[in-house]
Design a protein around this motif. Sequence first.
Motif, PDB file in Angstrom:
ATOM      1  N   PHE A 281       0.829  -1.211   0.000  1.00 23.90           N
ATOM      2  CA  PHE A 281       0.000   0.000   0.000  1.00 23.90           C
ATOM      3  C   PHE A 281       0.866   1.266   0.000  1.00 23.90           C
ATOM      4  O   PHE A 281       0.429   2.316  -0.446  1.00 23.90           O
ATOM      5  CB  PHE A 281      -0.916   0.026   1.229  1.00 23.90           C
ATOM      6  CG  PHE A 281      -1.895  -1.122   1.305  1.00 23.90           C
ATOM      7  CD1 PHE A 281      -2.124  -1.945   0.215  1.00 23.90           C
ATOM      8  CD2 PHE A 281      -2.588  -1.382   2.475  1.00 23.90           C
ATOM      9  CE1 PHE A 281      -3.027  -3.001   0.281  1.00 23.90           C
ATOM     10  CE2 PHE A 281      -3.492  -2.434   2.559  1.00 23.90           C
ATOM     11  CZ  PHE A 281      -3.704  -3.255   1.470  1.00 23.90           C
ATOM     12  N   ASN A 282       2.098   1.170   0.516  1.00 29.72           N
ATOM     13  CA  ASN A 282       2.985   2.333   0.567  1.00 29.72           C
ATOM     14  C   ASN A 282       3.706   2.596  -0.752  1.00 29.72           C
ATOM     15  O   ASN A 282       3.779   3.745  -1.203  1.00 29.72           O
ATOM     16  CB  ASN A 282       4.031   2.163   1.668  1.00 29.72           C
ATOM     17  CG  ASN A 282       3.435   2.257   3.056  1.00 29.72           C
ATOM     18  OD1 ASN A 282       3.604   1.381   3.871  1.00 29.72           O
ATOM     19  ND2 ASN A 282       2.710   3.334   3.338  1.00 29.72           N
ATOM     20  N   SER A 283       4.244   1.548  -1.328  1.00 34.96           N
ATOM     21  CA  SER A 283       5.097   1.743  -2.513  1.00 34.96           C
ATOM     22  C   SER A 283       4.437   1.332  -3.822  1.00 34.96           C
ATOM     23  O   SER A 283       5.000   1.541  -4.891  1.00 34.96           O
ATOM     24  CB  SER A 283       6.400   0.954  -2.335  1.00 34.96           C
ATOM     25  OG  SER A 283       6.117  -0.433  -2.233  1.00 34.96           O
TER      26      SER A 283
ATOM     27  N   TYR B 136      -0.460   4.821  -2.269  1.00 37.96           N
ATOM     28  CA  TYR B 136       0.990   4.993  -2.153  1.00 37.96           C
ATOM     29  C   TYR B 136       1.400   6.466  -2.091  1.00 37.96           C
ATOM     30  O   TYR B 136       2.562   6.775  -1.818  1.00 37.96           O
ATOM     31  CB  TYR B 136       1.706   4.287  -3.303  1.00 37.96           C
ATOM     32  CG  TYR B 136       1.356   4.808  -4.675  1.00 37.96           C
ATOM     33  CD1 TYR B 136       1.999   5.926  -5.199  1.00 37.96           C
ATOM     34  CD2 TYR B 136       0.390   4.179  -5.445  1.00 37.96           C
ATOM     35  CE1 TYR B 136       1.673   6.412  -6.451  1.00 37.96           C
ATOM     36  CE2 TYR B 136       0.054   4.658  -6.705  1.00 37.96           C
ATOM     37  CZ  TYR B 136       0.693   5.773  -7.199  1.00 37.96           C
ATOM     38  OH  TYR B 136       0.363   6.262  -8.441  1.00 37.96           O
ATOM     39  N   ASN B 137       0.430   7.379  -2.372  1.00 40.22           N
ATOM     40  CA  ASN B 137       0.718   8.822  -2.303  1.00 40.22           C
ATOM     41  C   ASN B 137       0.346   9.404  -0.943  1.00 40.22           C
ATOM     42  O   ASN B 137       0.160  10.605  -0.803  1.00 40.22           O
ATOM     43  CB  ASN B 137      -0.024   9.555  -3.414  1.00 40.22           C
ATOM     44  CG  ASN B 137      -1.523   9.273  -3.423  1.00 40.22           C
ATOM     45  OD1 ASN B 137      -1.955   8.218  -2.986  1.00 40.22           O
ATOM     46  ND2 ASN B 137      -2.317  10.195  -3.957  1.00 40.22           N
TER      47      ASN B 137
ATOM     48  N   GLU C 252      11.936   5.212   0.766  1.00 42.30           N
ATOM     49  CA  GLU C 252      12.596   5.637  -0.464  1.00 42.30           C
ATOM     50  C   GLU C 252      11.843   5.108  -1.683  1.00 42.30           C
ATOM     51  O   GLU C 252      11.699   5.803  -2.698  1.00 42.30           O
ATOM     52  CB  GLU C 252      14.051   5.142  -0.485  1.00 42.30           C
ATOM     53  CG  GLU C 252      14.887   5.596   0.699  1.00 42.30           C
ATOM     54  CD  GLU C 252      14.996   7.111   0.805  1.00 42.30           C
ATOM     55  OE1 GLU C 252      15.025   7.776  -0.253  1.00 42.30           O
ATOM     56  OE2 GLU C 252      15.046   7.631   1.941  1.00 42.30           O
ATOM     57  N   HIS C 253      11.354   3.878  -1.588  1.00 43.17           N
ATOM     58  CA  HIS C 253      10.576   3.296  -2.690  1.00 43.17           C
ATOM     59  C   HIS C 253       9.273   4.064  -2.895  1.00 43.17           C
ATOM     60  O   HIS C 253       8.812   4.231  -4.030  1.00 43.17           O
ATOM     61  CB  HIS C 253      10.264   1.823  -2.405  1.00 43.17           C
ATOM     62  CG  HIS C 253      11.482   0.974  -2.234  1.00 43.17           C
ATOM     63  ND1 HIS C 253      11.446  -0.278  -1.647  1.00 43.17           N
ATOM     64  CD2 HIS C 253      12.784   1.201  -2.566  1.00 43.17           C
ATOM     65  CE1 HIS C 253      12.665  -0.784  -1.626  1.00 43.17           C
ATOM     66  NE2 HIS C 253      13.491   0.097  -2.170  1.00 43.17           N
ATOM     67  N   GLN C 254       8.683   4.533  -1.794  1.00 41.89           N
ATOM     68  CA  GLN C 254       7.450   5.299  -1.886  1.00 41.89           C
ATOM     69  C   GLN C 254       7.700   6.647  -2.562  1.00 41.89           C
ATOM     70  O   GLN C 254       6.893   7.107  -3.377  1.00 41.89           O
ATOM     71  CB  GLN C 254       6.850   5.499  -0.491  1.00 41.89           C
ATOM     72  CG  GLN C 254       5.457   6.116  -0.504  1.00 41.89           C
ATOM     73  CD  GLN C 254       4.832   6.173   0.876  1.00 41.89           C
ATOM     74  OE1 GLN C 254       5.467   5.851   1.883  1.00 41.89           O
ATOM     75  NE2 GLN C 254       3.575   6.596   0.936  1.00 41.89           N
TER      76      GLN C 254
ATOM     77  N   ILE D 183       9.386  11.516  -6.926  1.00 41.87           N
ATOM     78  CA  ILE D 183      10.185  12.527  -6.224  1.00 41.87           C
ATOM     79  C   ILE D 183      11.341  11.833  -5.514  1.00 41.87           C
ATOM     80  O   ILE D 183      11.324  10.615  -5.298  1.00 41.87           O
ATOM     81  CB  ILE D 183       9.343  13.322  -5.197  1.00 41.87           C
ATOM     82  CG1 ILE D 183       8.657  12.366  -4.206  1.00 41.87           C
ATOM     83  CG2 ILE D 183       8.294  14.169  -5.907  1.00 41.87           C
ATOM     84  CD1 ILE D 183       7.837  13.068  -3.135  1.00 41.87           C
ATOM     85  N   ASP D 184      12.351  12.618  -5.156  1.00 39.25           N
ATOM     86  CA  ASP D 184      13.492  12.019  -4.461  1.00 39.25           C
ATOM     87  C   ASP D 184      13.605  12.494  -3.019  1.00 39.25           C
ATOM     88  O   ASP D 184      14.472  12.023  -2.266  1.00 39.25           O
ATOM     89  CB  ASP D 184      14.798  12.283  -5.203  1.00 39.25           C
ATOM     90  CG  ASP D 184      15.037  13.775  -5.459  1.00 39.25           C
ATOM     91  OD1 ASP D 184      14.359  14.607  -4.812  1.00 39.25           O
ATOM     92  OD2 ASP D 184      15.891  14.100  -6.296  1.00 39.25           O
TER      93      ASP D 184
END
Length: 575
Positions: free
Chosen positions: A49-51, A497-498, A513-515, A521-522
């Motif tokens: 659900f996150n990434s 994931y947003n 970081e994967h999300q 975005i970084d």
Amino acid sequence: MQKKKISNAKNTLILYIVLAACFLVLSIVCPIRYQNNDDKIIMYILAGFNSGHPEYGAAFGGIFWSWIIAGLYSITGHVAWYTVMTLFVIESSVFAVSYVICHLVPGIKAYVISILLLISTFAYFTSAMQYTVTAAMAGCAAICLLIYYLKNVKQGPFICSIIFLLLAFGIRKQIGILTLGGEIIILGIAFLNVLINAGKADKESVSQNIFQNKNLGFVLKTSAIILGAFIFSYGFNAIYEKAAGFDEYWDYYDSACYYLDYPHVDIDDDPTGVYESIGWDKELYTMANKWFFMDSRCTTENFETIKAAYTGGQTLTLGEYIARAMDILRSSKVANVQLIGWIIFLLIANIFTLVKKNFNHWIITADVMMLGFLAMMGYYCIFLGRFPLRVYQSAILIFLVPILVLLLAGEGSITISKVYICLSLIIFAFTYAKYPAGNMLKALNLVCHDPARDADIAAALKLDQYAIENPDNIYIFDYELSVPADPFITYPEGKPYNEFYWGGWTYKMPVYEHQLEANGIDSLDSSDFIDSNVYISGKYIDEDLTAYMQSRYGQVEPEIVEDLGDIIIYQYRKK
């Protein structure tokens, strides 16, 4: 022999039916919930659900467990695999402990003990699930099965004991290590008993007394297999975490979460000026205490500086240490009642053993397990200044529940079983009638039927749906929405994931970081909250966040862009 096997199989089947009925009734009366938001976070990570895709690593657990869960989500996202597998572990663990009891105690007393153990020790965290305690249930099963194996030398329970040990480590690494510690206590005393009894009763069979000199190899082999399995799991997990980039995360977690979990310098009582030296103001301090880390000043180095400046725990007197420990324990009434019960039970068992002049290795091991528990409790309460219910209950499961199995494994199991049944009934009846805060079933009922919790879950679900419907925006949810979720939630198609928490213990984890990558975005910090596609979500506009934003960025004001009833979506705009 054949009749005995049939009888054992029949008893096992009856036990399974009885426990299954108990779990069914519990789940109906007290619907399945997450006790806090930890399981929600882990579920969201593993389910993807996150990434946007299942993640094979969740930091606090071993890689094998996360591989199983994430692998199942990869097959189909229509099933709430995290909750299903957690329930499987919980119920399997309780069944394993009850299985051992049924093979140590004859007749209906075994079923009575199993039910009492369920409602007085296991029940709370079977419906109000918490992953630390779930791991401890697996650890409890591992230790009880090991005790049974040492008494009866049956390979099936031993194999299951190793599986449960690895499950405990897989679900929560620290609990797996604690479980191994409990098993080392048992095996260590078994080894000492072999040496003490060298040359005695050589004619006794292995099934009658495995602790004789001729079984030294047996104890060493058992220990070697357990240690080998654990070391392999630990080593493989360490290699994976290093390859996956967890090293930097652990550095950050150890400093940032230590700041939240343990006492630190108060900004209003800062004689050395530590906060000023790292550029923190009152507004950031307030937000950091709400798990907000999206600020360039929330660095590993700064948290370490704050940690080093705190000397409060080093200046307490013994009386103050004890007073602090008592304050910590007062909030865990359900666990306190259990501890009192186990202490009384072990005292009665020791008195019974002394009267019968039968002081044996079983009672010695039980006493050492109690000392191990008390040592752990003292370390947490006195020196760390923290002993949350989930850790308290986990220690009870790993160190105290096996005491019952140890005493039943020794001589006088019928008397011990009667003592346990009578004492448990008295304590349960007293707490139910006179001290409901300490009664496990009443406490569980409050958690599972808490209207505020249900409202929080509904609000969190609403935010998820809103984020899925608006994939081009980013939604930061605040401390008020970092709540437990619906345990059976699934998002087989679109995923939220947003949706980012503004800090917490997943901040800077590889999945974070994967999300960021999934959202194109970084990096993401509070400067992105102003006049962009980054929105804040909460039950209300957070005044502390607004004060922080104005302190950090000057003339900015929150503006509500969507009112969803339970929650609002707002953004900061330059005046």
